[in-house]
Motif scaffolding. Structure first.
Motif, mmCIF file in Angstrom:
data_model
loop_
_atom_site.group_PDB
_atom_site.id
_atom_site.type_symbol
_atom_site.label_atom_id
_atom_site.label_comp_id
_atom_site.label_asym_id
_atom_site.label_seq_id
_atom_site.Cartn_x
_atom_site.Cartn_y
_atom_site.Cartn_z
ATOM 1 N N GLY A 189 -4.345 -1.450 -3.587
ATOM 2 C CA GLY A 189 -5.358 -1.331 -4.608
ATOM 3 C C GLY A 189 -4.791 -1.068 -5.990
ATOM 4 N N GLU A 190 -3.571 -0.535 -6.036
ATOM 5 C CA GLU A 190 -2.878 -0.328 -7.305
ATOM 6 C C GLU A 190 -2.156 -1.596 -7.769
ATOM 7 N N GLY A 191 -2.333 -2.686 -7.028
ATOM 8 C CA GLY A 191 -1.698 -3.952 -7.397
ATOM 9 C C GLY A 191 -0.246 -4.056 -7.001
ATOM 10 N N LEU A 192 0.188 -3.296 -5.996
ATOM 11 C CA LEU A 192 1.598 -3.232 -5.616
ATOM 12 C C LEU A 192 1.863 -3.990 -4.318
ATOM 13 N N GLU A 193 3.011 -4.672 -4.269
ATOM 14 C CA GLU A 193 3.487 -5.310 -3.039
ATOM 15 C C GLU A 193 4.567 -4.481 -2.365
ATOM 16 N N LEU A 194 5.242 -3.638 -3.139
ATOM 17 C CA LEU A 194 6.260 -2.727 -2.631
ATOM 18 C C LEU A 194 5.980 -1.337 -3.183
ATOM 19 N N VAL A 195 6.431 -0.314 -2.468
ATOM 20 C CA VAL A 195 6.376 1.038 -3.004
ATOM 21 C C VAL A 195 7.368 1.120 -4.160
ATOM 22 N N PRO A 196 6.958 1.623 -5.323
ATOM 23 C CA PRO A 196 7.878 1.662 -6.473
ATOM 24 C C PRO A 196 9.122 2.494 -6.199
ATOM 25 N N ALA A 198 6.373 0.969 8.490
ATOM 26 C CA ALA A 198 5.225 0.838 7.605
ATOM 27 C C ALA A 198 4.862 2.184 6.989
ATOM 28 N N LEU A 199 4.291 2.126 5.792
ATOM 29 C CA LEU A 199 3.754 3.325 5.159
ATOM 30 C C LEU A 199 2.551 3.811 5.965
ATOM 31 N N ARG A 200 2.648 5.049 6.467
ATOM 32 C CA ARG A 200 1.554 5.626 7.247
ATOM 33 C C ARG A 200 1.446 7.110 6.883
ATOM 34 N N PRO A 201 0.276 7.577 6.494
ATOM 35 C CA PRO A 201 0.118 9.007 6.204
ATOM 36 C C PRO A 201 0.564 9.858 7.393
ATOM 37 N N GLN A 213 9.648 4.777 -1.043
ATOM 38 C CA GLN A 213 10.062 3.409 -1.360
ATOM 39 C C GLN A 213 10.742 2.727 -0.172
ATOM 40 N N MET A 214 11.116 3.489 0.838
ATOM 41 C CA MET A 214 11.735 2.922 2.017
ATOM 42 C C MET A 214 10.710 2.424 3.031
ATOM 43 N N ALA A 215 9.429 2.748 2.807
ATOM 44 C CA ALA A 215 8.366 2.296 3.699
ATOM 45 C C ALA A 215 7.820 0.954 3.216
ATOM 46 N N TRP A 216 7.373 0.141 4.170
ATOM 47 C CA TRP A 216 6.838 -1.177 3.850
ATOM 48 C C TRP A 216 5.315 -1.140 3.784
ATOM 49 N N TRP A 253 13.763 -0.050 -3.258
ATOM 50 C CA TRP A 253 13.170 -0.990 -4.200
ATOM 51 C C TRP A 253 14.264 -1.642 -5.039
ATOM 52 N N PRO A 254 14.260 -2.993 -5.212
ATOM 53 C CA PRO A 254 13.226 -3.957 -4.821
ATOM 54 C C PRO A 254 13.483 -4.676 -3.498
ATOM 55 N N ARG A 255 14.221 -4.062 -2.558
ATOM 56 C CA ARG A 255 14.338 -4.507 -1.168
ATOM 57 C C ARG A 255 14.975 -5.900 -1.049
#
Length: 573
Positions: A80-87, A433-436, A422-425, A504-506
């Motif tokens: 929703g923040e317009g991101l494809e990767l974690v900064p 994957a990024l997971r809370p 930034q290491m999570a996808w 990043w940027p992987r």
């Protein structure tokens, strides 16, 4: 004996040992000093991974200081923040800080000293000052425009009259000293040493740090992507996390047991690489020869491909360490450099295939973890400490994250949050994957080596994706070649960039190999002829290994440190 990546941390740790403290007291004291004197490499807002074998314990243990993703750090939010990767920089990439709580529980459970005495060294350097490292000054210079234009609280702490400091300048951080003092003060009136440490843990997780950090990062600020975002970490995220212990993974190699943290780190990469190389004769495993260097690079490519396909928090990788599977992987090594990304398939599992991004080119030679300069990219790293004591306690800890260039300085605290997310996808199908509530897979990866039922070598290095890569030639020289530890650290080393960068940027660099020039023109020419895309890093550029150990035959202890950069130090008595 103590060895670390900074002489002041080594000095503090050794002072603790000289005054009767044990290896755990010493490691914690040195670890907090590292937060002060290597602020571009780690800080209280970061994380750590440790391995230790206490004299009273039957088995070695993992010290788990990697915090999870905050509750609001969802893939949907980042998309929703317009991101494809974690900064790569900015507080949106902050995991819950884990290093401070991990140091505190290690002191509580295995140390003997009071927290006030252990923290006195770090408080002194923060309040009274320490000479700024040349690498720290250079890092500040690279991000000075970012600080001036977008991160004013960082400019206030790190710039002098709007200009970067010089190497050797005395740097003071009174807010950081006050934060440490607050941890000690929280235990005033507590019944005993353990209660005082527990009070400090509660203060860290529910007091000023949690309140100030969560309030500060709620304001949008510049991130590595060039856009402005707010952080999502909250005070409740701090309160919900506790560091702890984890079970290690092991493999056998040339009669020794190698101990690593699990697949929530990249630690099993080293176990896989050793398992692959264990099938070759001793004479083929000299990293200083063309044949040996080629085998090291190719084994690492295979292990790192499996890392990127399978590793993540909660993932079982026992099948990836099975001798039959490793034999299949060994058979893939040919006479020429591989140019494909080749994860294996086992137990019916198909590998996850992340995108292979090659547009950004290879990482700078000899560097580890990327951070940010304005909206672009520079490189950061991490730090390490090893301690062994007279009673046989031995510990290796790799702290990182919370770099001064990670995100804006929180003014009440004197430090920044880390960027481990930034290491999570942002891919639900990825094992990382990024997971809370889940830990981002970290590169932090210390090592223990055991003879029989006792650990007798502890080691590690900064270097991001290169940590296990640089440890591999060291172990081959010590365990196969019979070298002493200092000679093995000093020897020219190498690593591959033909893996998916954890940061990043992987990016991915097919056939990439980085070598120190001292390995020799003939070896470099032979690697090039085999198809390796070789980058010369200079004579003394790769690796920052330190190590300690026990020589049981002689009844002595030893330590060794990295000469590169004239910063690491080993000391003992």
């Amino acid at each position: 004996m103590t060895a670390s990546t900074h002489w002041l941390a080594t000095a503090a740790s050794q002072a603790v040992l000289e005054r009767g403290g044990n290896a755990f007291d010493a490691a914690v004291a040195g670890g907090f000093v590292l937060q002060v004197v290597e602020p571009h490499l780690n800080g209280p807002g970061g994380d750590l991974v440790g391995l230790f074998h206490a004299a009273a314990d039957r088995e070695p243990r993992v010290l788990m200081g990697q915090g999870p993703a905050p509750a609001a750090a969802t893939i949907e939010h980042f998309r929703g923040e317009g991101l494809e990767l974690v900064p790569g920089a900015g507080a949106l990439a902050a995991a819950v800080p884990g290093a401070v709580d991990a140091w505190l529980i290690l002191l509580r459970d295995y140390g003997t000293w009071e927290l006030a005495d252990v923290l006195a060294y770090a408080i002194g350097f923060a309040r009274d000052g320490h000479p700024l490292l040349a690498s720290a000054a250079a890092t500040i210079a690279r991000v000075a425009d970012l600080f001036t234009e977008s991160w004013p609280t960082s400019a206030a702490l790190w710039l002098r009259d709007g200009r970067p400091p010089q190497a050797g300048d005395l740097h003071r951080n009174p807010a950081l000293a006050d934060m440490y003092d607050g941890l000690v003060a929280a235990g005033t009136g507590a019944a005993d040493r353990i209660a005082r440490i527990e009070a400090a843990r509660t203060e860290w997780k529910t007091g000023l740090v949690a309140r100030a950090a969560s309030a500060f990062v709620a304001t949008p600020h510049r991130h590595a992507t060039g856009g402005d975002h707010a952080g999502v970490i909250t005070a409740s995220d701090f309160a919900a996390f506790s560091a702890g212990y984890d079970e290690p993974l092991v493999c056998r190699f040339r009669g020794r047991t190698i101990v690593k943290p699990g697949a929530w780190t990249q630690g099993p990469v080293l176990l896989q690489a050793l398992g692959i190389l264990d099938g070759f004769p001793d004479e083929a495993l000299d990293p200083g020869t063309a044949d040996g260097a080629h085998l090291v690079l190719e084994a690492l490519k295979l292990a790192l491909a499996d890392r990127d396909a399978y590793f993540g928090d909660g993932v079982d990788v026992a099948d990836l360490l099975d001798p039959a599977y490793l034999a299949e992987r060994r058979d893939l090594i040919g006479t020429d450099a591989s140019v494909e990304w080749r994860p294996g398939s086992t137990r019916g599992r198909e590998p996850h295939r992340p995108p292979l991004r090659t547009d950004a080119g290879p990482a700078a030679a000899g560097t580890g973890e990327p951070t940010v300069a304005r909206s672009g990219q520079t490189r950061g790293d991490t730090c390490h400490i090893d301690v062994v004591d007279r009673w046989g306690n031995i510990v290796a800890v790799t702290p990182s994250g919370g770099w001064l260039q990670s995100s804006p300085t929180i003014p009440e605290l004197g430090f920044a949050l880390g960027t481990r997310l930034q290491m999570a996808w942002l891919d639900e199908d990825s094992p990382a994957a990024l997971r809370p509530g889940f830990r981002p897979r970290t590169t932090l990866s210390p090592t223990l080596v055991m003879s029989g039922d006792r650990a007798d070598i502890a080691l590690g290095t900064p270097g991001g994706d290169q940590q296990d890569q640089w440890q591999l030639p060291f172990l081959l020289r010590v365990l196969v070649g019979g070298w002493n530890a200092q000679a093995a650290i000093d020897a020219p080393t190498l690593h591959t960039t033909a893996m998916i960068d954890s940061f990043w940027p992987r990016t991915w660099t097919p056939a990439g190999a980085v070598v120190e020039d001292r390995i020799g023109d003939d070896v470099i020419a032979a690697l090039t002829a085999r198809g390796h895309a070789v980058t010369r890093a200079g004579d003394w550029a790769l690796g920052r290994i330190s190590a300690v150990g026990v020589d049981r035959d002689r009844g002595t202890v030893w330590a060794a440190a990295n000469p590169r950069g004239a910063q690491g130090y080993a000391a003992g008595r």
